[in-house]
Design a protein around this motif. Structure first.
Motif, short mmCIF file in Angstrom:
data_model
loop_
_atom_site.label_atom_id
_atom_site.label_comp_id
_atom_site.label_asym_id
_atom_site.label_seq_id
_atom_site.Cartn_x
_atom_site.Cartn_y
_atom_site.Cartn_z
N PRO A 1 0.83 -1.21 0.00
CA PRO A 1 0.00 0.00 0.00
C PRO A 1 0.86 1.26 0.00
CG PRO A 1 -0.63 -1.50 1.78
CD PRO A 1 0.69 -1.98 1.24
N MET A 2 0.31 2.36 -0.52
CA MET A 2 0.99 3.63 -0.34
C MET A 2 0.98 3.96 1.16
SD MET A 2 -1.33 6.95 -1.13
CE MET A 2 -2.76 6.64 -2.14
N ALA A 3 1.97 4.73 1.59
CA ALA A 3 2.12 5.08 3.00
C ALA A 3 2.50 6.56 3.08
CB ALA A 3 3.19 4.19 3.62
N PRO A 4 2.60 7.12 4.27
CA PRO A 4 2.92 8.55 4.38
C PRO A 4 4.13 9.00 3.59
CG PRO A 4 2.16 7.77 6.49
CD PRO A 4 2.21 6.56 5.58
N THR A 5 5.18 8.15 3.49
CA THR A 5 6.38 8.57 2.75
C THR A 5 6.71 7.63 1.60
OG1 THR A 5 7.85 7.31 4.23
CG2 THR A 5 7.39 9.59 4.83
N ARG A 6 5.80 6.69 1.26
CA ARG A 6 6.15 5.64 0.30
C ARG A 6 5.07 5.51 -0.77
NH1 ARG A 6 9.92 1.99 3.75
NH2 ARG A 6 10.11 3.31 5.58
N CYS A 7 5.53 5.27 -1.99
CA CYS A 7 4.60 5.23 -3.12
C CYS A 7 3.78 3.95 -3.16
CB CYS A 7 5.35 5.40 -4.44
SG CYS A 7 6.55 4.09 -4.80
N GLY A 8 4.30 2.85 -2.59
CA GLY A 8 3.63 1.57 -2.71
C GLY A 8 3.73 1.03 -4.13
N THR A 9 2.95 -0.01 -4.40
CA THR A 9 2.99 -0.66 -5.72
C THR A 9 2.48 0.25 -6.81
OG1 THR A 9 2.68 -2.82 -4.69
CG2 THR A 9 2.18 -2.65 -7.04
N VAL A 10 3.26 0.38 -7.87
CA VAL A 10 2.90 1.19 -9.04
C VAL A 10 3.16 0.33 -10.28
CG1 VAL A 10 3.39 3.30 -10.33
CG2 VAL A 10 3.59 3.29 -7.84
N GLY B 1 3.71 8.60 -1.52
CA GLY B 1 2.55 8.58 -0.64
C GLY B 1 2.03 9.96 -0.30
N PHE B 2 1.79 10.20 0.99
CA PHE B 2 1.25 11.49 1.44
C PHE B 2 2.15 12.65 0.99
CE2 PHE B 2 -0.97 9.74 5.54
CZ PHE B 2 -1.82 9.01 4.75
N VAL B 3 3.48 12.42 1.07
CA VAL B 3 4.41 13.50 0.71
C VAL B 3 4.22 13.91 -0.74
CG1 VAL B 3 6.85 14.12 0.46
CG2 VAL B 3 6.09 12.81 2.45
N SER B 4 4.10 12.93 -1.64
CA SER B 4 3.93 13.23 -3.07
C SER B 4 2.61 13.95 -3.34
CB SER B 4 4.00 11.94 -3.88
OG SER B 4 3.79 12.19 -5.25
N HIS B 5 1.54 13.45 -2.73
CA HIS B 5 0.20 14.01 -3.00
C HIS B 5 -0.07 15.31 -2.25
CE1 HIS B 5 -1.69 10.80 -5.37
NE2 HIS B 5 -1.04 9.94 -4.62
N LEU B 6 0.39 15.39 -0.98
CA LEU B 6 -0.08 16.46 -0.10
C LEU B 6 1.04 17.30 0.50
CD1 LEU B 6 -2.71 14.25 1.76
CD2 LEU B 6 -3.18 15.89 -0.08
N GLY B 7 2.30 16.91 0.26
CA GLY B 7 3.42 17.70 0.76
C GLY B 7 3.71 17.52 2.23
N THR B 8 3.15 16.50 2.86
CA THR B 8 3.41 16.22 4.27
C THR B 8 3.38 14.72 4.50
OG1 THR B 8 2.66 16.58 6.54
CG2 THR B 8 0.95 16.39 4.86
N SER B 9 4.14 14.26 5.52
CA SER B 9 4.09 12.85 5.91
C SER B 9 3.30 12.67 7.20
CB SER B 9 5.52 12.31 6.11
OG SER B 9 6.16 13.00 7.16
N ASP B 10 2.73 13.75 7.71
CA ASP B 10 2.05 13.74 9.01
C ASP B 10 0.61 13.27 8.85
OD1 ASP B 10 0.85 14.28 11.44
OD2 ASP B 10 1.91 16.17 11.74
N ALA B 11 0.32 12.05 9.33
CA ALA B 11 -1.02 11.50 9.20
C ALA B 11 -2.05 12.34 9.96
CB ALA B 11 -1.05 10.06 9.70
N LEU B 12 -1.66 12.92 11.09
CA LEU B 12 -2.58 13.76 11.85
C LEU B 12 -2.98 14.99 11.03
CD1 LEU B 12 -0.99 13.66 15.43
CD2 LEU B 12 -3.08 12.52 14.64
N GLU B 13 -2.00 15.57 10.34
CA GLU B 13 -2.31 16.73 9.49
C GLU B 13 -3.23 16.34 8.34
OE1 GLU B 13 -0.16 19.86 6.40
OE2 GLU B 13 1.06 18.88 7.94
#
Length: 367
Positions: free
Chosen positions: A211-220, A247-259
């Motif tokens: 799966p994608m994760a806060p800092t990881r792209c996952g399977t592509v 993951g979150f960083v690529s899409h949203l510019g943050t790795s913070d799940a709370l944000e």
């Protein structure tokens, strides 16, 4: 006898240290290291003396007497792939940790080295437990559709196995008698199938798998990665999507799940989409692991920092409870897991294993 264990878990700019007497936590501290100072060292292993001194100062401030420790244990970074278990630190293990024999540069390489320094000084045994490259995959799980290319395994093995062991113990079961799907959901996400005490399948969290994760792209899809490589000026930028900028960083510019969840709750549709897509992908991989176990699943166990989020747990439970009961264990138990592994050896429940330096599996010796 309640053995006293000191566990050492180095991270990028800090080192977590904990002292345990049996299952009881006596002391934990997160020792911070100066990020600018760390940049002065050419390799991870060359940080050893500096990190050791800062750890010793923190232990002294806490009035921790290392003469009372019965055994030392550190993270097992830098090692070749091994089967799960508790390994006695020997010269081969240390040499591999120093140079990072597995090719993955990570501060976890320092775990065994720092622990060994203390063990030598106080003449006590030293161990590593379920190293990051714990590999118990079946041959089918290794195969790909390209001749000569095999799947590797990089998982949160220490936390995954400890979660399964703790869940089993809480029910009066043996980990070796049960089948589980165990997930670690944090900055990286591991989804793994455990069959009678062996972790027989899971995703490669370093290689862009799962799966994608806060800092990881996952399977592509490979063809999309090929297009991205063709367009990128620096292929290192593409590689970093696997562990740092996906993951979150690529899409949203943050790795913070709370944000991310806060933004989603405030009406940010992109944040909501990415958050729910991550959960969807976790569910997909849980289903895949259920197939690997042929539907014989005694529990689905969720661990890691993001499992504190009730929305995530509820959605996974709603989607997957038809497979098996879902249990949440928020956070991580890495220090506790290392101490517990050592105690099992000292108590004679398990036998300490010898690290040979030979990978547990290679294409040349496949069966």
């Amino acid at each position: 006898m309640a053995y006293r264990i000191l566990a050492i878990n180095p991270g990028s700019t800090s080192t977590k240290v904990g002292c345990f007497e049996g299952e009881r936590e006596l002391f934990t501290v997160n020792v911070s290291h100066d990020a600018e100072k760390l940049k002065e060292f050419p390799t991870i292993s060359s940080q050893l003396s500096y990190r050791k001194e800062t750890i010793l100062q923190a232990l002294e401030d806490a009035h921790m007497d290392l003469r009372t420790i019965d055994a030392f244990v550190g993270r097992g970074g830098g090692l070749m792939a091994v089967e799960g278990g508790t390994y006695i630190v020997n010269e081969t293990l240390l040499e591999h940790a120093v140079r990072g024999a597995n090719g993955v540069a990570h501060p976890a390489q320092l775990g065994s080295q720092i622990a060994n320094e203390f063990a030598l000084e106080f003449q006590k045994p030293c161990f590593v437990v379920n190293p990051p490259d714990t590999d118990e995959l079946t041959l089918y799980a290794r195969m790909t559709g390209i001749k000569g290319v095999y799947r590797n395994v990089h998982l949160h093995a220490l936390n995954l196995k400890e979660t399964a062991i703790r869940h089993s113990n809480s029910h009066g079961w043996r980990y070796e008698d049960k089948n589980y799907i165990v997930c670690h959901i944090g900055g990286g996400i591991s989804i793994s199938a455990h069959q009678k005490g062996r972790m027989i399948d899971g995703n490669d969290i370093v290689g862009g798998d799962g799966p994608m994760a806060p800092t990881r792209c996952g399977t592509v899809p490979v063809i999309e990665v090929e297009k991205l490589c063709g367009a990128a000026e620096d292929r290192r930028e593409v590689k970093s999507l696997c562990t740092k900028t996906g993951g979150f960083v690529s899409h949203l510019g943050t790795s913070d799940a709370l944000e991310v969840t806060r933004r989603a709750a405030e009406g940010d549709k992109e944040a909501e989409l990415v958050w729910n897509a991550m959960i969807y992908q976790i569910i997909r991989y849980i289903g895949a692991m259920a197939g690997v176990l042929q539907g014989d699943v005694d529990g689905i166990l969720l661990g890691g920092g993001i499992v504190h989020n009730k929305d995530l747990v509820e959605k996974i439970t709603e989607a997957c409870s038809w497979i098996a009961p879902v249990s949440a264990y928020p956070g991580e138990f890495e220090l506790e897991a290392m101490a517990a592994g050592v105690i099992r050896v000292l108590d004679g429940v398990e036998e300490g294993k010898i690290y040979t330096g030979e990978p547990v599996w290679s294409p040349e010796g496949r069966e």
